[in-house]
Design a protein around this motif. Structure first.
Motif, PDB file in Angstrom:
ATOM      1  N   ILE A 251      35.951  -6.432 -19.890  1.00  0.00           N
ATOM      2  CA  ILE A 251      35.252  -6.271 -18.612  1.00  0.00           C
ATOM      3  C   ILE A 251      36.243  -5.817 -17.550  1.00  0.00           C
ATOM      4  CG2 ILE A 251      34.051  -7.453 -16.736  1.00  0.00           C
ATOM      5  CD1 ILE A 251      32.874  -9.344 -18.941  1.00  0.00           C
ATOM      6  N   ASP A 252      37.374  -6.492 -17.490  1.00  0.00           N
ATOM      7  CA  ASP A 252      38.405  -6.154 -16.499  1.00  0.00           C
ATOM      8  C   ASP A 252      38.924  -4.728 -16.714  1.00  0.00           C
ATOM      9  OD1 ASP A 252      40.340  -7.018 -14.352  1.00  0.00           O
ATOM     10  OD2 ASP A 252      41.760  -6.602 -15.965  1.00  0.00           O
ATOM     11  N   MET A 253      39.296  -4.413 -17.931  1.00  0.00           N
ATOM     12  CA  MET A 253      39.862  -3.096 -18.238  1.00  0.00           C
ATOM     13  C   MET A 253      38.886  -1.968 -17.923  1.00  0.00           C
ATOM     14  SD  MET A 253      40.878  -1.368 -21.900  1.00  0.00           S
ATOM     15  CE  MET A 253      42.094  -2.585 -22.313  1.00  0.00           C
TER      16      MET A 253
ATOM     17  N   MET B 196      30.144  -7.306 -21.006  1.00  0.00           N
ATOM     18  CA  MET B 196      29.489  -8.394 -20.285  1.00  0.00           C
ATOM     19  C   MET B 196      28.577  -9.176 -21.225  1.00  0.00           C
ATOM     20  SD  MET B 196      28.491  -6.684 -16.643  1.00  0.00           S
ATOM     21  CE  MET B 196      29.645  -6.640 -15.277  1.00  0.00           C
ATOM     22  N   ILE B 197      27.829  -8.473 -22.037  1.00  0.00           N
ATOM     23  CA  ILE B 197      26.935  -9.139 -22.992  1.00  0.00           C
ATOM     24  C   ILE B 197      27.743 -10.002 -23.953  1.00  0.00           C
ATOM     25  CG2 ILE B 197      25.360  -8.764 -24.941  1.00  0.00           C
ATOM     26  CD1 ILE B 197      24.466  -6.163 -23.426  1.00  0.00           C
TER      27      ILE B 197
ATOM     28  N   LEU C 200      29.788   7.397 -17.778  1.00  0.00           N
ATOM     29  CA  LEU C 200      28.795   6.790 -18.660  1.00  0.00           C
ATOM     30  C   LEU C 200      29.491   5.941 -19.725  1.00  0.00           C
ATOM     31  CD1 LEU C 200      25.841   6.462 -19.500  1.00  0.00           C
ATOM     32  CD2 LEU C 200      26.154   8.469 -20.977  1.00  0.00           C
ATOM     33  N   ALA C 201      30.585   6.447 -20.268  1.00  0.00           N
ATOM     34  CA  ALA C 201      31.329   5.696 -21.287  1.00  0.00           C
ATOM     35  C   ALA C 201      31.772   4.345 -20.741  1.00  0.00           C
ATOM     36  CB  ALA C 201      32.527   6.508 -21.770  1.00  0.00           C
ATOM     37  N   GLU C 202      32.289   4.325 -19.527  1.00  0.00           N
ATOM     38  CA  GLU C 202      32.761   3.062 -18.952  1.00  0.00           C
ATOM     39  C   GLU C 202      31.599   2.135 -18.619  1.00  0.00           C
ATOM     40  OE1 GLU C 202      35.784   2.269 -19.341  1.00  0.00           O
ATOM     41  OE2 GLU C 202      36.509   4.272 -19.800  1.00  0.00           O
ATOM     42  N   LEU C 203      30.466   2.678 -18.155  1.00  0.00           N
ATOM     43  CA  LEU C 203      29.287   1.833 -17.922  1.00  0.00           C
ATOM     44  C   LEU C 203      28.859   1.135 -19.209  1.00  0.00           C
ATOM     45  CD1 LEU C 203      26.971   3.998 -15.615  1.00  0.00           C
ATOM     46  CD2 LEU C 203      28.146   1.868 -15.004  1.00  0.00           C
ATOM     47  N   VAL C 204      28.819   1.888 -20.292  1.00  0.00           N
ATOM     48  CA  VAL C 204      28.437   1.340 -21.588  1.00  0.00           C
ATOM     49  C   VAL C 204      29.446   0.275 -22.023  1.00  0.00           C
ATOM     50  CG1 VAL C 204      28.335   1.960 -24.048  1.00  0.00           C
ATOM     51  CG2 VAL C 204      27.078   3.315 -22.354  1.00  0.00           C
ATOM     52  N   LYS C 205      30.719   0.559 -21.857  1.00  0.00           N
ATOM     53  CA  LYS C 205      31.752  -0.401 -22.276  1.00  0.00           C
ATOM     54  C   LYS C 205      31.692  -1.680 -21.448  1.00  0.00           C
ATOM     55  CE  LYS C 205      35.012   3.118 -23.863  1.00  0.00           C
ATOM     56  NZ  LYS C 205      36.353   3.695 -23.621  1.00  0.00           N
ATOM     57  N   VAL C 206      31.504  -1.553 -20.149  1.00  0.00           N
ATOM     58  CA  VAL C 206      31.411  -2.745 -19.303  1.00  0.00           C
ATOM     59  C   VAL C 206      30.167  -3.540 -19.664  1.00  0.00           C
ATOM     60  CG1 VAL C 206      31.131  -3.619 -16.943  1.00  0.00           C
ATOM     61  CG2 VAL C 206      32.754  -1.766 -17.393  1.00  0.00           C
ATOM     62  N   HIS C 207      29.051  -2.846 -19.853  1.00  0.00           N
ATOM     63  CA  HIS C 207      27.795  -3.547 -20.146  1.00  0.00           C
ATOM     64  C   HIS C 207      27.897  -4.313 -21.467  1.00  0.00           C
ATOM     65  CE1 HIS C 207      23.707  -4.607 -19.623  1.00  0.00           C
ATOM     66  NE2 HIS C 207      23.227  -3.811 -20.557  1.00  0.00           N
ATOM     67  N   ALA C 208      28.366  -3.678 -22.514  1.00  0.00           N
ATOM     68  CA  ALA C 208      28.526  -4.369 -23.800  1.00  0.00           C
ATOM     69  C   ALA C 208      29.504  -5.536 -23.667  1.00  0.00           C
ATOM     70  CB  ALA C 208      29.005  -3.393 -24.870  1.00  0.00           C
TER      71      ALA C 208
ATOM     72  N   LEU D 137      28.596  -4.226 -10.591  1.00  0.00           N
ATOM     73  CA  LEU D 137      28.144  -5.602 -10.389  1.00  0.00           C
ATOM     74  C   LEU D 137      26.681  -5.786 -10.781  1.00  0.00           C
ATOM     75  CD1 LEU D 137      29.888  -6.341  -6.984  1.00  0.00           C
ATOM     76  CD2 LEU D 137      30.496  -7.276  -9.231  1.00  0.00           C
ATOM     77  N   ALA D 138      25.900  -4.723 -10.705  1.00  0.00           N
ATOM     78  CA  ALA D 138      24.473  -4.801 -11.020  1.00  0.00           C
ATOM     79  C   ALA D 138      24.151  -4.578 -12.493  1.00  0.00           C
ATOM     80  CB  ALA D 138      23.703  -3.785 -10.181  1.00  0.00           C
ATOM     81  N   LEU D 139      25.141  -4.298 -13.320  1.00  0.00           N
ATOM     82  CA  LEU D 139      24.852  -4.002 -14.726  1.00  0.00           C
ATOM     83  C   LEU D 139      24.009  -5.076 -15.427  1.00  0.00           C
ATOM     84  CD1 LEU D 139      28.045  -2.185 -16.017  1.00  0.00           C
ATOM     85  CD2 LEU D 139      25.700  -1.302 -15.948  1.00  0.00           C
ATOM     86  N   PRO D 140      24.261  -6.363 -15.211  1.00  0.00           N
ATOM     87  CA  PRO D 140      23.403  -7.338 -15.885  1.00  0.00           C
ATOM     88  C   PRO D 140      21.928  -7.248 -15.461  1.00  0.00           C
ATOM     89  CG  PRO D 140      25.424  -8.391 -15.140  1.00  0.00           C
ATOM     90  CD  PRO D 140      25.392  -7.008 -14.526  1.00  0.00           C
ATOM     91  N   ALA D 141      21.666  -6.645 -14.327  1.00  0.00           N
ATOM     92  CA  ALA D 141      20.290  -6.520 -13.819  1.00  0.00           C
ATOM     93  C   ALA D 141      19.911  -5.056 -13.613  1.00  0.00           C
ATOM     94  CB  ALA D 141      20.174  -7.293 -12.510  1.00  0.00           C
ATOM     95  N   TRP D 142      20.408  -4.168 -14.447  1.00  0.00           N
ATOM     96  CA  TRP D 142      20.201  -2.730 -14.238  1.00  0.00           C
ATOM     97  C   TRP D 142      18.734  -2.351 -14.194  1.00  0.00           C
ATOM     98  CZ3 TRP D 142      17.655   0.036 -17.978  1.00  0.00           C
ATOM     99  CH2 TRP D 142      17.640  -0.493 -19.280  1.00  0.00           C
ATOM    100  N   ARG D 143      17.905  -3.048 -14.916  1.00  0.00           N
ATOM    101  CA  ARG D 143      16.469  -2.725 -14.914  1.00  0.00           C
ATOM    102  C   ARG D 143      15.823  -2.992 -13.553  1.00  0.00           C
ATOM    103  NH1 ARG D 143      17.298  -4.604 -20.109  1.00  0.00           N
ATOM    104  NH2 ARG D 143      16.403  -3.323 -21.769  1.00  0.00           N
ATOM    105  N   GLU D 144      16.452  -3.848 -12.760  1.00  0.00           N
ATOM    106  CA  GLU D 144      15.888  -4.263 -11.482  1.00  0.00           C
ATOM    107  C   GLU D 144      16.337  -3.388 -10.314  1.00  0.00           C
ATOM    108  OE1 GLU D 144      13.613  -6.619 -11.688  1.00  0.00           O
ATOM    109  OE2 GLU D 144      14.081  -6.751 -13.827  1.00  0.00           O
TER     110      GLU D 144
END
Length: 161
Positions: free
Chosen positions: A65-67, A57-58, A47-55, A83-90
């Motif tokens: 993003i790479d790290m 990307m924004i 979850l921590a890495e998902l949050v870090k990647v998502h922020a 890869l789907a993080l920018p469209a996670w709601r979809e």
């Protein structure tokens, strides 16, 4: 139409780093690592890495993003979810808890676009115990600080490889 791979398709060099905070503000940089360690305490690593990647990307921080996508994969995250993080709601690939964390990440990261709405905060609070929520908020704030360091100083993942 034929697509060829010739010398005109060569990689673009990494942008030149503007400034090195570790070299020129070493005490601050050490303090950021201490904040990072404190912020991730008790947060599930995936979850921590998902949050870090998502922020990241924004915020458009290529270095982060790479790290953090690399770290997420090491923790067992699946490439298609990253890869789907920018469209996670979809997608249906994220749990309700992850979705609440991703929505909170967006709101904290994009403060100028409506602050953190009560509905977003309340949804996160419904999925995280108060201490977990506090750590999640700390983690989101910390990755935003790291993103600002990376973008401002022009850290590049290409330069690190």
């Amino acid at each position: 139409m034929t697509i060829t791979n010739d010398s005109t398709d060569a990689s673009v060099p990494a942008p030149a780093q503007r400034i090195s905070l570790p070299d020129l503000a070493p005490e601050y940089y050490k303090a950021m690592f201490a904040v990072e360690r404190a912020a991730r305490q008790g947060v599930d690593p995936v979850l921590a890495e998902l949050v870090k990647v998502h922020a990241s990307m924004i915020n458009g921080c290529a270095f982060c993003i790479d790290m953090h996508s690399t770290d997420a994969l090491k923790h067992g995250e699946q490439n298609h979810r990253l890869l789907a993080l920018p469209a996670w709601r979809e997608t249906s690939w994220f749990t309700a808890r992850e979705r609440a964390a991703l929505a909170l990440t967006e709101s904290v990261t994009l403060l100028t676009q409506g602050h953190v709405p009560d509905a977003v905060y309340d949804e996160a609070a419904a999925h995280f115990e108060p201490a977990e929520l506090a750590q999640l908020i700390a983690l989101i704030i910390t990755i935003n600080a790291w993103n600002r360091i990376g973008v401002t100083s022009r850290l590049s993942p290409a330069a690190a490889k």
